[in-house]
Motif scaffolding. Sequence first.
Motif, PDB file in Angstrom:
ATOM      1  N   PHE A  11       0.840  -1.196   0.000  1.00  0.00           N
ATOM      2  CA  PHE A  11       0.000   0.000   0.000  1.00  0.00           C
ATOM      3  C   PHE A  11       0.874   1.244   0.000  1.00  0.00           C
ATOM      4  O   PHE A  11       2.096   1.164   0.156  1.00  0.00           O
ATOM      5  N   ASP A  12       0.263   2.379  -0.208  1.00  0.00           N
ATOM      6  CA  ASP A  12       0.936   3.679  -0.165  1.00  0.00           C
ATOM      7  C   ASP A  12       2.134   3.737  -1.117  1.00  0.00           C
ATOM      8  O   ASP A  12       3.182   4.282  -0.783  1.00  0.00           O
ATOM      9  N   GLY A  13       1.970   3.180  -2.303  1.00  0.00           N
ATOM     10  CA  GLY A  13       3.008   3.260  -3.330  1.00  0.00           C
ATOM     11  C   GLY A  13       4.116   2.235  -3.206  1.00  0.00           C
ATOM     12  O   GLY A  13       5.012   2.184  -4.058  1.00  0.00           O
ATOM     13  N   GLU A  14       4.093   1.395  -2.166  1.00  0.00           N
ATOM     14  CA  GLU A  14       5.119   0.366  -2.011  1.00  0.00           C
ATOM     15  C   GLU A  14       4.879  -0.773  -2.996  1.00  0.00           C
ATOM     16  O   GLU A  14       3.747  -1.069  -3.370  1.00  0.00           O
ATOM     17  N   GLU A  15       5.964  -1.437  -3.403  1.00  0.00           N
ATOM     18  CA  GLU A  15       5.848  -2.587  -4.292  1.00  0.00           C
ATOM     19  C   GLU A  15       5.821  -3.900  -3.523  1.00  0.00           C
ATOM     20  O   GLU A  15       5.572  -4.964  -4.107  1.00  0.00           O
ATOM     21  N   ILE A  16       6.080  -3.829  -2.239  1.00  0.00           N
ATOM     22  CA  ILE A  16       6.147  -5.025  -1.410  1.00  0.00           C
ATOM     23  C   ILE A  16       5.615  -4.697  -0.030  1.00  0.00           C
ATOM     24  O   ILE A  16       5.687  -3.542   0.405  1.00  0.00           O
ATOM     25  N   ASN A  17       5.029  -5.684   0.622  1.00  0.00           N
ATOM     26  CA  ASN A  17       4.617  -5.514   2.012  1.00  0.00           C
ATOM     27  C   ASN A  17       5.261  -6.635   2.816  1.00  0.00           C
ATOM     28  O   ASN A  17       5.010  -7.811   2.550  1.00  0.00           O
ATOM     29  N   PRO A  18       6.122  -6.299   3.780  1.00  0.00           N
ATOM     30  CA  PRO A  18       6.797  -7.342   4.550  1.00  0.00           C
ATOM     31  C   PRO A  18       5.837  -8.259   5.285  1.00  0.00           C
ATOM     32  O   PRO A  18       6.173  -9.405   5.574  1.00  0.00           O
TER      33      PRO A  18
END
Length: 212
Positions: A11-18
């Motif tokens: 979310f929020d422009g990230e390409e990955i979420n840990p």
Amino acid sequence: MRILVTGFDPFDGEEINPAREAVFALPDEIAGAAIIKAEVPTEFMQSTILMRELIAQHSPDIVLCVGQAGGISGLNAERVAINLQDARIPDNAGYAPLDAPVIADGPAAYFATLPVKAMVRAAREAGLAAQVSYSAGTFVCNHLMYVALHELRARPDVRAGFVHIPYLPEQVAKRPGVPAMPLAETVRGLSAMISAAVGFEKDLEVSEGALN
């Protein structure tokens, strides 16, 4: 025993979420319990629908939600979810509630029913930084924790909670000074926390309080 573990999508422009990466990297069994892994959308409304569906479908004994908290340096076991949505940024559906309740007729807050202090100690004994947190924010993480606890309010046999985890190293490459935790360490810490959740029906009687 069945443990439902959820992780959010980016979310929020990230390409990955840990959170998603760590959840799906967990072993299929921890401390004799089957681990059921699920991705949930970083959306207020859809995450609610999916959580209800997952609980109904899998009838878990434990529900553990995992989310990203950029800026923290260790694993944060959340102790309380509040009945408030106040979104600084829109969710992935473009929805940004302002001072709205999670559940219109719900109580002001729910406390985690997992042994958060025992979970934190287990992570520390595994060599990871960890603490009990008393604020899960007001975005979708807090929302989903509240929803899970609300859904299970009449089921004292099913325990639930939330753990916030740091960024992955690749997320902070252009963020000097921002802490991160390698995926393998996050998975090891979460595994230790899950083992403690299985092993402790009652939490430790030790102080993990905050001064501010």
